[in-house]
Design a protein around this motif. Structure first.
Motif, short mmCIF file in Angstrom:
data_model
loop_
_atom_site.label_atom_id
_atom_site.label_comp_id
_atom_site.label_asym_id
_atom_site.label_seq_id
_atom_site.Cartn_x
_atom_site.Cartn_y
_atom_site.Cartn_z
N ASN B 33 0.82 -1.21 0.00
CA ASN B 33 0.00 0.00 0.00
C ASN B 33 0.86 1.26 0.00
O ASN B 33 0.37 2.34 -0.30
CB ASN B 33 -0.88 0.06 1.26
N ARG B 35 3.04 4.29 -0.67
CA ARG B 35 3.41 5.11 -1.83
C ARG B 35 4.24 6.27 -1.32
O ARG B 35 3.81 7.02 -0.46
CB ARG B 35 2.17 5.63 -2.53
N ASP B 121 6.43 2.58 -12.99
CA ASP B 121 5.33 1.82 -12.42
C ASP B 121 5.51 0.34 -12.74
O ASP B 121 6.38 -0.02 -13.54
CB ASP B 121 3.96 2.35 -12.88
N TYR C 13 -16.13 8.34 -10.40
CA TYR C 13 -14.80 8.70 -10.88
C TYR C 13 -14.78 8.66 -12.39
O TYR C 13 -15.45 7.83 -13.01
CB TYR C 13 -13.75 7.71 -10.35
N ASP C 15 -11.77 8.48 -15.32
CA ASP C 15 -10.32 8.33 -15.46
C ASP C 15 -9.96 7.84 -16.85
O ASP C 15 -10.75 7.18 -17.51
CB ASP C 15 -9.79 7.31 -14.43
N ARG C 28 -6.80 0.11 -6.34
CA ARG C 28 -5.75 0.33 -5.35
C ARG C 28 -4.93 1.57 -5.64
O ARG C 28 -4.59 2.32 -4.74
CB ARG C 28 -4.81 -0.89 -5.29
N GLU C 29 -4.61 1.77 -6.91
CA GLU C 29 -3.58 2.77 -7.23
C GLU C 29 -4.12 4.03 -7.87
O GLU C 29 -3.51 5.08 -7.73
CB GLU C 29 -2.50 2.11 -8.09
N GLY C 32 -7.20 4.75 -5.08
CA GLY C 32 -6.59 4.82 -3.75
C GLY C 32 -7.26 3.92 -2.72
O GLY C 32 -7.08 4.08 -1.52
N LYS C 33 -8.02 2.93 -3.20
CA LYS C 33 -8.72 2.04 -2.26
C LYS C 33 -7.82 0.83 -1.96
O LYS C 33 -8.00 -0.25 -2.51
CB LYS C 33 -10.04 1.57 -2.87
N THR C 34 -6.87 1.04 -1.04
CA THR C 34 -5.93 -0.03 -0.77
C THR C 34 -6.51 -1.12 0.11
O THR C 34 -5.84 -2.10 0.42
CB THR C 34 -4.67 0.53 -0.10
#
Lengths: 285, 800, 155
Positions: B33, B35, B121, C13, C15, C28-29, C32-34
């Protein structure tokens, strides 16, 4: 883990999808539910340059009855196969087999068409399609084409579809009264592929078996009909002993693979035992 | 006088876990998680050959891809990477080859790292790997340790394929076997396993001005810090290691890995933070594997089944290199083959052998499941030979309850135990007698589905470990644990532990222990761990040691807090310290007519420091480092009923009962959960799991589609219960983390063999797949038809 | 790049994403829902399970572009002011240890209870066949799902 790059198009109509596939040539691939394709992409075992997403096409969904057949859209998910009342009534074998595929989340996305076109002999639905004698309906640049199930599975992961054709649906002759069915899946864990699977249909006439159809999963590079066992079962007494005896030839004409989960001789043995069990269950004994 | 309400003891309370809130709402801190600004992603190119010379690694095409910042081969690190450590040179003449983090000249297992890309990435990094040009000159693989010891075998390393030979013996073995009325010899195979924790490994590293922070999904932040500093030359004081939330370990994250070291070296080289997260297939190949032994066991007994002697000869597959504790794992089992039984003589020999496979190392039980399997299997064989019930033959040999503490033939002193009570309870819960009757009936009928009953009466040595014993075994580190306790001015408590939980619930259980010791509320305590800057000292978590060793460190630290607080309390209460009692969080003066002070009041008074006696430091903060004086010895009796379909070979577990004695229990929920989880892994070894390599040395079981970790649908419900024989330490606690795994594998296999004994079958090689069961029946029936003696013995050969 | 419109835990959202971006990586990235983890590469482990348009899916086996127009619920969107009955039940039955499989397990269980509000233990085990746990041995997970069913969960 990470797929290689590809282009992506999500056509709004079947015609547009056919055109996109044809324009894309050999490196274009259809994606429907993606449950077979995504793992291949992630392990970089497949490198399509264009994915044509038919996920939004309504003409590929739906189950309708037309005379003595069911028409099932190619995008019908395993979950829908399990729950559709027409399928339950007229070809319950498909529902029962679909309920054994992978797990609930995969069944929400994976489609009948995707399974059939992927053509994995270890998948459950190809053997079922073979046993049900379905007709596969394809649409290509030249129009619509029908392919009998027995002509559809050509080789390992290879079907009779042209690269520019899209499977739009299947037609299943309805099973009338007297028919029983059973998909017998033998696997080491709940998620595991079938070591061997048997799709059995039996039509009873009083105390005997009038007709039997048997499709085998994972007994060769393509799903196969256990024709010798079908012949042996026809006319046999509808009893466990007689049907197990008829199943003794279930592995005739098969070329079972060797892998971690079974050597060929073990698979042959399983095919015989499971066919006996499936026939008995389908015959209601 | 304030009425004091009785605070119930936390010991034994089924407290719900403090850890859960963040885990069940997704507010988690997994390493992946993380970053950081400017962070780059690492991806490794790995050898496709089991054994090869590397002739060329050309990263130039990778460097051309947009978004690729750097790419390196092993040659770029040859001078600085040193060798990944092995902390356990078990013999003085052990062959311990250099182990580069990234291969430079030669690769020795499929998956060994040969190049690395660092990109913006993970998607670009994956693409960059695909265009690296690497050429190899294949060499012959070495895949079977039985053949690897032949002179003619290809060599994994120049120094040869034998790494070490370690022996131990006590008693007169020759006398024990001479003229013994019963002598049995059996060969067993402990297959290679993949630990498969659910969280893939992940590492993040950043560094500024020579000060580094490394986050890793690790079980051992402290040991990792020490060893990474030692290998890389980075000052230990300049390296901070953090284990954030860690999604399971089971020993697989008790390791110093190539990826951790390289992350540090690359951060140093590039001056940018980097992240690496493995894929599952990468992990199946390159997380260290478990088990992998060939076992030859001989037992000598009297006609009444009393064991005279036991001789064990092991071949242990090290894999291509010795990793952190690789050679020591089989030795941890060395003292456990005699298990719960008395005997006159014992000998043990283990030969560690290299192969061109992933190195093996600790996996749940680490040497003890292997030992328990062998002894519990051969005890069943002994029972069959004598025509005696398997529980009966065990009872004739086990240490009686009255005989504890008991020093075994191996020189271990078992602290406490009650094999009689555990067995009686297990039999009752299981319905042992009724199931035996049912079995007899069904066997007489010749049913095609057979019932088998498997027994496993185990003990294990955990709570690793007394440091002196580790020293005597040439282990490189100690076995102590550290704790520090801080009472905050508001009376709340911070507990810093050197233990490093990855699912074990230490935040909860440690709160319970401290709540009991200090008499403060459970909710007022916060447990800190996993970050070497926060918890500066520790020996981390593995070997079922945290409660027995880390828990005792807490107790010692609490003792010191109370001692300090008592001095201050006695001053405030105006009574001599000898007249001040502490109980339930309150200091009371015996003479002072009801005067009392809570420990919270003392904490505040200490903070203000207005009235402290001369020479007393204004602090209650205390720490303790606890070194146990013995291992702890949980034990148990497990009973398993299997249904074996002789037509297909399919095995299903019909019922499973586990009665375990782990001493006193702090939190029964956590204990029961550990047993459940242990059972699942032990059962999975018996039925489902094996890491399989093909003839070229490729790992075939790279994915969870082929490496069959079971789901809920593949496992039975368990019936668990306990007996309680307190350990010798003050808490009375033993370890539990590995017990379920240690006990269950032989329970299941014994049950399968028990079902098939009527066919003349004596063994099924694990995993007991349907095919293996079926084949054993075919072979036995074939021999029966030929009129051959019905041995049915299956020499393990690792073949499917 | 393809534009996608997705609603995640009630928030919409927009994107631009690569077609090959996996939904789980998008969540996740990009979003941002990790809370949704990744556990394997063959859709076996189920750790990445989310709800998509009301049913469970494995987000590692869905491309973000396939989620165009969809409503996704992750573990982070399950609680509604207070914990969902399944979250409460997992806590009360000690149905998690390391917690890595837990988001996927809870969402798979939510889908199971939507389908079958009063499952037997065997039905629970089969319903969770697509979710692997290495810590708990599943016993307490089954208890937790039964407990949540008893309190009357409706998704």
């Amino acid at each position: 883990m990470i797929p290689a790059k590809f282009d992506y198009i999500r056509p709004g109509s079947l015609e547009a999808a056919v055109r996109a596939l044809a324009d894309g040539g050999d490196d274009a691939k259809i994606i429907a539910g993606g449950q077979s394709l995504l793992p291949l992409l992630r392990l970089r075992l497949a490198y399509p340059e264009l994915l044509v997403d038919i996920g939004g096409l309504p003409e590929l969904r739906g189950v309708t009855i037309a005379g003595d057949c069911l028409l099932i859209g190619a995008r019908t998910t395993h979950y829908q196969l399990v729950h559709d009342p027409l399928i339950a009534e007229h070809c319950g074998l498909l529902a029962q087999a679909a309920s054994t595929v992978a797990d609930p989340a995969v069944r929400h996305r994976g489609t009948l068409g995707g399974s059939l076109v992927h053509g994995d002999p270890a998948g459950d639905l190809p053997a079922v399609a073979l046993a049900l004698d379905v007709t596969l309906i394809a649409r290509g640049p030249g129009g619509e084409r029908e392919i009998a199930a027995r002509d559809f599975f050509v080789d390992y992961l290879t079907t009779a579809l042209d690269p520019a054709e899209i499977l739009t649906g299947i037609r299943v002759p309805t099973l009338g009264p007297g028919w029983g069915y059973r998909y017998e899946k033998f696997h080491r864990t709940a998620q595991a592929w079938a070591t061997v699977g048997v799709a059995a249909l039996v039509r009873r006439s009083n105390g005997t078996v009038a007709e039997a159809r048997i499709g085998l999963t994972n007994m060769g590079p393509v799903p196969v009909r256990a024709a010798a066992a079908e012949r042996a079962a026809a006319g046999a007494q509808a009893s466990r002993d007689a049907l197990h005896a008829a199943a003794a030839s279930a592995d005739e004409g098969t070329e079972p693979p060797a892998d971690l989960h079974g050597a060929p001789d073990y698979r042959r043995h399983l095919a015989r035992v499971l066919t006996g069990r499936a026939l008995a269950a389908a015959a209601g004994v | 006088m304030t009425a004091q309400t009785e605070v119930p003891a936390e010991l034994g309370q089924a407290r719900l876990r403090k850890e859960d809130a963040r885990l069940i709402t997704g507010q988690t801190n997994w390493t992946d998680n993380i970053r950081l600004p400017g962070m780059l992603h690492m991806a490794f190119l790995r050898s496709p050959y089991a054994h090869a010379k590397i002739t060329r690694v050309d990263v130039s095409a990778a460097l051309q891809l947009p978004g690729v910042v750097a790419a390196y081969s092993g040659a770029d690190f040859a001078d600085e990477q040193g060798s990944l450590p092995c902390a356990w040179p078990v013999t003085p003449d052990i062959v311990m080859p250099a182990h580069p983090a990234m291969a430079v000249d030669e690769v020795r297992y499929v998956g060994e790292a040969v190049a690395v890309v660092i990109a913006r990435d993970r998607y670009v990094a994956a693409d960059a790997l695909a265009v690296i040009d690497a050429d190899y000159q294949p060499l012959p693989p070495v895949l079977d340790i039985r053949e690897a010891l032949n002179e003619s075998s290809p060599k994994v390393h120049e120094a040869g394929n034998k790494s070490f030979e370690w022996t131990f013996a006590n008693g007169d073995l020759d006398a024990a076997f001479r003229d013994a009325p019963v002598v049995l010899e059996r060969n067993y195979r402990q297959q290679r396993l993949i630990p498969a924790a659910m969280e893939p490994r992940s590492v993040v590293c950043s560094g500024v001005g020579g000060e580094y922070t490394l986050w890793s999904s690790t079980q051992i932040p402290h040991v990792l810090r020490f060893l990474l500093a030692a290998i890389t030359g980075i000052g230990e004081q300049n390296l901070r290691v953090i284990a954030p939330d860690v999604g399971g370990g089971f020993g697989s994250k008790l390791q110093v890995t190539a990826e951790e070291e390289l992350a540090l070296l690359i951060t140093r080289k590039l001056g940018r933070p980097v992240k690496w997260t493995e894929s599952r297939s990468e992990g199946n190949m390159t997380v260290h594997h478990g088990r992998d032994q060939w076992q030859r066991i001989r037992i000598a007994a009297d006609t009444d089944g009393r064991i005279r002697g036991l001789a064990v000869d092991l071949l242990a597959d090290m894999g291509a290199y010795l990793m952190l504790v690789t050679p020591g794992v089989p030795l941890l089992g060395a003292f456990m083959f005699p298990a719960i039984y008395k005997m006159d003589a014992y000998s043990f020999r283990c030969t560690g052998v290299f192969t061109t496979k992933m190195p093996t190392d600790a996996y749940r039980g680490a040497g003890r499941p292997e030992a328990t399997f062998a002894i519990e299997r051969i005890m069943d064989e002994l029972a069959t030979e004598l025509g005696v019930d398997p529980l009966e033959v065990r009872e004739r040999n086990w240490i009686k309850h009255e005989e504890f503490p008991y020093t075994t033939i191996c020189g271990l002193t078992y602290d406490s135990g009650n094999y009689e009570a555990a067995t009686a309870k297990a039999k009752e819960l299981f319905g042992y007698d009724e199931l035996r009757r049912e079995q007899a009936e069904r066997n007489a009928r010749g049913d095609s589905v057979r019932l088998g009953i498997g027994v496993s009466t185990f003990t294990e040595m955990c709570g690793l470990a007394p440091s002196r014993v580790l020293g005597s075994l040439a282990y490189g580190a100690g076995g102590w644990e550290h704790a520090s306790i801080r009472m905050l001015p508001t009376g709340k408590v911070e507990v810093v532990t050197g233990s490093s939980a990855h699912g074990q619930g230490h935040e909860t259980a440690w709160s319970q222990i401290v709540a009991d010791q200090l008499g403060v509320p459970f909710e007022d305590i916060r447990v800190l761990h996993g970050d070497t800057q926060v918890s500066p000292k520790g020996m981390d978590t593995y070997g079922s040691r945290s409660l027995a060793v880390g828990g005792m460190a807490l107790v010692s630290a609490c003792d010191k807090v109370i001692e300090k607080a008592k001095i201050i309390a006695s001053a405030l209460l105006e009574a001599p310290p000898e007249d001040v009692d502490f109980s339930g969080g309150v200091f009371r003066s015996r003479s002072g007519a009801g005067a009392s002070k809570t420990i919270q009041e003392i904490a505040l008074a200490t903070f203000a420091a207005h009235n402290l006696p001369d020479g007393v430091e204004p602090s209650l903060d205390s720490d303790a480092t606890y070194d146990p004086d013995n291992f702890s010895f949980p034990h148990g009796t497990h009973l398993c009923a299997t249904e074996v379909d002789t037509q297909t070979g399919m095995v299903t577990i019909r019922s499973y009962v586990a009665v375990d004695d782990v001493g006193k229990v702090v939190n029964p929920l956590i204990v029961e959960g550990q047993v459940h989880g242990g059972l699942a892994q032990g059962i999975a070894q018996a039925l489902y799991e094996e890491a399989v390599y093909d003839d070229a040395g490729n790992l075939v079981t790279t994915t969870l589609a082929d490496y069959l970790v079971p789901s809920a649908a593949d496992l039975p419900s368990y019936v668990t219960s306990r007996t309680e024989s307190p350990a010798a330490n003050r808490l009375g606690v033993k370890g539990v983390g590995e017990a379920g795994t240690i006990a269950s594998t032989p329970a299941v296999v014994n049950a399968i063999v028990d079902a098939l004994r009527p066919f003349g079958i004596r063994d099924i090689v694990m995993p007991c797949t349907p095919e293996r069961v079926w084949r054993a029946i075919q072979t036995a029936q074939g021999e029966a038809q030929k009129g051959a003696p019905q041995s049915g013995a299956q020499e393990g050969n690792g073949a499917a | 790049m393809t534009q996608i419109n997705v609603t995640v835990d009630g928030v919409s959202y927009v994107d631009e994403v690569e077609p090959r971006l996996l939904l789980v990586h998008y969540l996740r990235e990009v979003v941002g829902k990790t809370g949704t983890p990744i556990g394997c590469d063959t859709s076996n482990c189920g750790a990445c399970t989310v709800l998509m348009d009301g049913v469970s899916v494995k987000s590692c086996s869905v491309l973000a572009v396939q989620a165009e127009g969809a409503e996704i619920t992750t573990i982070e969107g399950l609680a509604n002011g207070e914990w969902h009955p399944l979250q409460r039940a997992f806590h009360e039955e000690h149905a998690l240890q390391c917690g890595y499989c837990t988001p996927g397990m809870i969402l798979a269980a939510a889908d199971l209870l939507r389908e079958n509000p009063h499952p037997t233990s065997q039905e629970i085990r089969e319903g969770l066949e697509g979710n692997l746990c290495r810590c708990t041995g599943y016993e307490n997970i089954v208890r937790a799902v039964r407990r949540a069913a008893e309190t009357g969960v409706s998704q």
